[in-house]
Design a protein around this motif. Structure first.
Motif, PDB file in Angstrom:
ATOM      1  N   SER A  42     -60.766 -48.458  28.250  1.00  0.00           N
ATOM      2  CA  SER A  42     -59.482 -48.710  28.905  1.00  0.00           C
ATOM      3  C   SER A  42     -59.066 -47.531  29.778  1.00  0.00           C
ATOM      4  CB  SER A  42     -58.418 -48.990  27.843  1.00  0.00           C
ATOM      5  OG  SER A  42     -57.146 -49.183  28.426  1.00  0.00           O
ATOM      6  N   LEU A  43     -59.285 -46.310  29.278  1.00  0.00           N
ATOM      7  CA  LEU A  43     -58.933 -45.121  30.051  1.00  0.00           C
ATOM      8  C   LEU A  43     -59.781 -45.015  31.319  1.00  0.00           C
ATOM      9  CD1 LEU A  43     -57.329 -42.524  30.329  1.00  0.00           C
ATOM     10  CD2 LEU A  43     -59.000 -41.387  28.827  1.00  0.00           C
ATOM     11  N   ALA A  44     -61.062 -45.343  31.216  1.00  0.00           N
ATOM     12  CA  ALA A  44     -61.939 -45.304  32.383  1.00  0.00           C
ATOM     13  C   ALA A  44     -61.437 -46.266  33.463  1.00  0.00           C
ATOM     14  CB  ALA A  44     -63.369 -45.655  31.982  1.00  0.00           C
ATOM     15  N   ALA A  45     -61.012 -47.464  33.049  1.00  0.00           N
ATOM     16  CA  ALA A  45     -60.503 -48.430  34.015  1.00  0.00           C
ATOM     17  C   ALA A  45     -59.237 -47.913  34.698  1.00  0.00           C
ATOM     18  CB  ALA A  45     -60.233 -49.764  33.315  1.00  0.00           C
ATOM     19  N   ARG A  46     -58.341 -47.286  33.940  1.00  0.00           N
ATOM     20  CA  ARG A  46     -57.099 -46.763  34.528  1.00  0.00           C
ATOM     21  C   ARG A  46     -57.384 -45.619  35.489  1.00  0.00           C
ATOM     22  NH1 ARG A  46     -55.000 -47.062  29.293  1.00  0.00           N
ATOM     23  NH2 ARG A  46     -54.833 -44.786  29.142  1.00  0.00           N
ATOM     24  N   LEU A  47     -58.329 -44.740  35.130  1.00  0.00           N
ATOM     25  CA  LEU A  47     -58.641 -43.602  35.993  1.00  0.00           C
ATOM     26  C   LEU A  47     -59.157 -44.065  37.359  1.00  0.00           C
ATOM     27  CD1 LEU A  47     -60.347 -41.194  33.431  1.00  0.00           C
ATOM     28  CD2 LEU A  47     -58.214 -40.765  34.659  1.00  0.00           C
ATOM     29  N   PHE A  48     -59.849 -45.193  37.377  1.00  0.00           N
ATOM     30  CA  PHE A  48     -60.407 -45.709  38.636  1.00  0.00           C
ATOM     31  C   PHE A  48     -59.535 -46.806  39.259  1.00  0.00           C
ATOM     32  CE2 PHE A  48     -64.018 -43.378  37.275  1.00  0.00           C
ATOM     33  CZ  PHE A  48     -64.912 -43.279  38.324  1.00  0.00           C
ATOM     34  N   ALA A  50     -59.395 -49.744  38.218  1.00  0.00           N
ATOM     35  CA  ALA A  50     -60.375 -50.828  38.317  1.00  0.00           C
ATOM     36  C   ALA A  50     -60.105 -51.850  37.224  1.00  0.00           C
ATOM     37  CB  ALA A  50     -61.792 -50.273  38.176  1.00  0.00           C
ATOM     38  N   PRO A  51     -60.501 -53.107  37.430  1.00  0.00           N
ATOM     39  CA  PRO A  51     -60.205 -54.150  36.431  1.00  0.00           C
ATOM     40  C   PRO A  51     -61.151 -54.167  35.234  1.00  0.00           C
ATOM     41  CG  PRO A  51     -61.338 -55.122  38.307  1.00  0.00           C
ATOM     42  CD  PRO A  51     -61.089 -53.684  38.661  1.00  0.00           C
ATOM     43  N   GLY A  70     -61.818 -55.970  30.201  1.00  0.00           N
ATOM     44  CA  GLY A  70     -61.697 -56.850  31.358  1.00  0.00           C
ATOM     45  C   GLY A  70     -62.896 -57.705  31.665  1.00  0.00           C
ATOM     46  N   LEU A  71     -63.855 -57.826  30.773  1.00  0.00           N
ATOM     47  CA  LEU A  71     -65.062 -58.611  31.044  1.00  0.00           C
ATOM     48  C   LEU A  71     -64.962 -60.044  30.537  1.00  0.00           C
ATOM     49  CD1 LEU A  71     -66.250 -55.869  31.867  1.00  0.00           C
ATOM     50  CD2 LEU A  71     -68.391 -56.570  30.806  1.00  0.00           C
ATOM     51  N   GLY A  72     -63.795 -60.436  30.045  1.00  0.00           N
ATOM     52  CA  GLY A  72     -63.606 -61.837  29.642  1.00  0.00           C
ATOM     53  C   GLY A  72     -64.510 -62.301  28.531  1.00  0.00           C
ATOM     54  N   GLY A  73     -64.762 -61.482  27.535  1.00  0.00           N
ATOM     55  CA  GLY A  73     -65.563 -61.888  26.380  1.00  0.00           C
ATOM     56  C   GLY A  73     -67.042 -61.647  26.519  1.00  0.00           C
ATOM     57  N   VAL A  74     -67.505 -61.108  27.621  1.00  0.00           N
ATOM     58  CA  VAL A  74     -68.932 -60.785  27.767  1.00  0.00           C
ATOM     59  C   VAL A  74     -69.255 -59.581  26.877  1.00  0.00           C
ATOM     60  CG1 VAL A  74     -70.744 -60.066  29.362  1.00  0.00           C
ATOM     61  CG2 VAL A  74     -68.983 -61.675  30.111  1.00  0.00           C
ATOM     62  N   THR A  75     -70.259 -59.714  26.015  1.00  0.00           N
ATOM     63  CA  THR A  75     -70.599 -58.636  25.080  1.00  0.00           C
ATOM     64  C   THR A  75     -71.948 -57.986  25.364  1.00  0.00           C
ATOM     65  OG1 THR A  75     -71.572 -60.236  23.543  1.00  0.00           O
ATOM     66  CG2 THR A  75     -69.238 -59.686  23.235  1.00  0.00           C
ATOM     67  N   GLU A  76     -72.777 -58.638  26.182  1.00  0.00           N
ATOM     68  CA  GLU A  76     -74.058 -58.052  26.526  1.00  0.00           C
ATOM     69  C   GLU A  76     -74.634 -58.772  27.741  1.00  0.00           C
ATOM     70  OE1 GLU A  76     -77.511 -60.064  23.948  1.00  0.00           O
ATOM     71  OE2 GLU A  76     -76.107 -58.887  22.714  1.00  0.00           O
ATOM     72  N   THR A  77     -75.590 -58.137  28.374  1.00  0.00           N
ATOM     73  CA  THR A  77     -76.316 -58.751  29.491  1.00  0.00           C
ATOM     74  C   THR A  77     -77.793 -58.423  29.342  1.00  0.00           C
ATOM     75  OG1 THR A  77     -76.182 -56.830  30.967  1.00  0.00           O
ATOM     76  CG2 THR A  77     -74.326 -58.381  31.010  1.00  0.00           C
ATOM     77  N   ASP A  78     -78.603 -59.142  30.100  1.00  0.00           N
ATOM     78  CA  ASP A  78     -80.018 -58.787  30.147  1.00  0.00           C
ATOM     79  C   ASP A  78     -80.165 -57.382  30.722  1.00  0.00           C
ATOM     80  OD1 ASP A  78     -80.685 -61.268  29.188  1.00  0.00           O
ATOM     81  OD2 ASP A  78     -81.036 -62.128  31.183  1.00  0.00           O
ATOM     82  N   ARG A  79     -81.278 -56.764  30.359  1.00  0.00           N
ATOM     83  CA  ARG A  79     -81.533 -55.419  30.882  1.00  0.00           C
ATOM     84  C   ARG A  79     -82.131 -55.549  32.286  1.00  0.00           C
ATOM     85  NH1 ARG A  79     -84.876 -50.478  27.896  1.00  0.00           N
ATOM     86  NH2 ARG A  79     -84.838 -49.064  29.685  1.00  0.00           N
ATOM     87  N   ALA A  80     -81.276 -55.974  33.197  1.00  0.00           N
ATOM     88  CA  ALA A  80     -81.718 -56.134  34.582  1.00  0.00           C
ATOM     89  C   ALA A  80     -81.459 -54.839  35.345  1.00  0.00           C
ATOM     90  CB  ALA A  80     -80.963 -57.288  35.238  1.00  0.00           C
ATOM     91  N   PRO A  81     -82.297 -54.520  36.295  1.00  0.00           N
ATOM     92  CA  PRO A  81     -82.088 -53.283  37.057  1.00  0.00           C
ATOM     93  C   PRO A  81     -80.851 -53.391  37.943  1.00  0.00           C
ATOM     94  CG  PRO A  81     -83.882 -54.559  37.998  1.00  0.00           C
ATOM     95  CD  PRO A  81     -83.494 -55.253  36.733  1.00  0.00           C
ATOM     96  N   GLY A  82     -80.342 -52.228  38.319  1.00  0.00           N
ATOM     97  CA  GLY A  82     -79.244 -52.176  39.252  1.00  0.00           C
ATOM     98  C   GLY A  82     -77.990 -51.548  38.711  1.00  0.00           C
TER      99      GLY A  82
END
Length: 438
Positions: A42-48, A50-51, A70-82
């Protein structure tokens, strides 16, 4: 036809194996949400301004979010590059100002998905030995360029995450070490306790015997003891008692007490004389130090021609022995007035006699049983034990022991001290079966 061998996956580079080993070491993957990490995101989002922001751990084939703002319930993603998978390859903050214009991030699920991430900045969560576990990330839906101060703050937040993980790892190791210490203490206590009790009770002609020892604390050696052994003239001696204290000092006192009573019985089997000899030994052994004392009941039983046994008991500050008679009544064989062994200048020991007939039992026990608390908080006491034995009406030593063990189990946490139990019984005569008419 033989089955085709299973093909192993490609071996991971040594550096990635070391990094994943570090991730496993901190045992953070798939742990429940945590306020400390949520506050950092939460602090990181406020410092930037950002949502979205995350505390991400990069696993073998996924990026798992320990915290997600702020990710709407997303808890993980594939280990995709980028994004995070690329950020951990860098020791410094990693920035993608516009994901649509960045070939590394263009196809990432968070970019192409519903969230539509256009900006990404991350600082690596780095261990003291240089392993990057994951990242503290900030994400936005519009392209942008962070300031140097924002990136420095993001680096500090990643360091705070690492500090928190180190604290938790230290706590886990402390807990594990304490569990191992307690387990080792329990193993040692059990081993030492076994040396203080007879490994098995002897077979006594015309008598059934049973004994048990219940410890209140599995990692501490108690001071209760019992024994049963033959005398040279066909009689048998037995004793049961409780020494003061716990731990190694109590173990030493228990060992001295048990072997002194055995030796005293060989020298003079009179029960009061045996306790008097023990009193002298304890005072001589602990002269000039804190007094070491015990309670004890010492008995001698003489088998009689009719199958019964004459029993002489002497008590030194110990609870009454209980006899369960053939008609189910419970009688206290009291040695009240007998004083502690090893404590007083000139103690008095009280003697009593009884006779154990076929179908009758004798119970010796330590005060851990009668001082236990019942469900209403009152002490069980001798009266409560007597009522229980009257209700269960045991006829054999084994039944008597089972009755007491059932009582201890029912009392549960009300039992706060060790309890030793020794049960003796004379078998009831076997009634002949009626002859069938031929």
């Amino acid at each position: 036809m033989t089955a085709s061998p299973v093909q192993a996956g490609p071996a991971l580079p040594a550096a990635e194996e070391a990094r994943l080993a570090a991730v496993r070491r901190y045992q953070v993957l798939d742990t429940p949400p945590d306020g400390a990490f949520d506050r950092i995101a939460s602090l990181a989002a406020r410092l930037f301004d950002a949502p979205m922001a995350t505390v991400a751990i990069v696993d073998t084939d996924r990026v798992w979010f320990k915290a997600a703002h702020g990710l709407g319930g997303v808890t993980e993603t594939d280990r995709a590059p980028g994004l995070s998978a690329s950020a951990i390859l860098h020791g410094e903050p990693y920035v993608v100002t516009d994901t649509d214009a960045d070939s590394r991030a263009f196809a990432h699920p968070l970019v192409r998905g519903d969230l539509g991430v256009r900006f990404y900045a991350a600082a690596p969560i780095t261990t003291a030995d240089g392993q990057r576990l994951g990242t503290v990330d900030v994400l936005d839906t519009r392209p942008r360029k962070p300031t140097d101060d924002q990136l420095e703050a993001l680096r500090d937040l990643a360091a705070l995450v690492m500090d928190e993980l180190e604290l938790r790892l230290s706590a886990m190791r402390t807990v594990a070490a304490e569990r191992e210490r307690r387990a080792e203490a329990e193993r040692l206590a059990r081993a030492l306790q076994r040396t203080l009790l007879p490994p098995a009770l002897p077979d006594v002609p015309g008598l059934q015997v049973a004994a048990a020892y219940h410890t209140a604390s599995p990692d501490e050696v108690g001071g209760d003891f019992y024994d049963l052994f033959p005398l040279d003239d066909g009689r048998w001696a037995f004793f049961l008692g409780d020494v003061c204290g716990k731990g190694a000092d109590a173990a030493a006192l228990t060992s001295l007490t048990r072997y002194t009573l055995r030796a005293a019985a060989i020298y003079d089997p009179d029960p009061c004389a045996a306790l008097a000899n023990l009193d002298v030994v304890l005072k001589g052994e602990y002269q000039g130090s804190d007094p070491r004392y015990c309670t004890a009941v010492f008995g001698v039983l003489q088998p009689l021609p009719d199958g019964s046994h004459a029993i002489t008991l002497a008590g030194g500050g110990h609870p009454s022995t209980l006899a369960v008679r053939a008609d189910g009544t419970v009688q206290a064989i009291s040695t009240a007035g007998g004083q502690l062994v090893g404590m007083l200048p000139d103690p008095q020991f009280v003697q009593n006699t009884t006779r154990l007939l076929p179908g009758e039992c004798l119970l010796l026990y330590t005060d851990g049983l009668t001082e236990a608390r019942t469900s209403d908080g009152t002490m069980l006491d001798e009266d409560g034990l007597t009522r229980h034995l009257t209700e269960t009406a045991p006829r054999t030593a084994e039944e008597l022991l089972q009755s007491v063990e059932a009582l201890l189990e029912r009392l549960g946490e009300g039992v706060s001290d060790d309890t030793a139990v020794l049960a003796l019984s004379v078998p009831a005569p076997i009634e002949p079966r009626p002859q069938e008419n031929r």
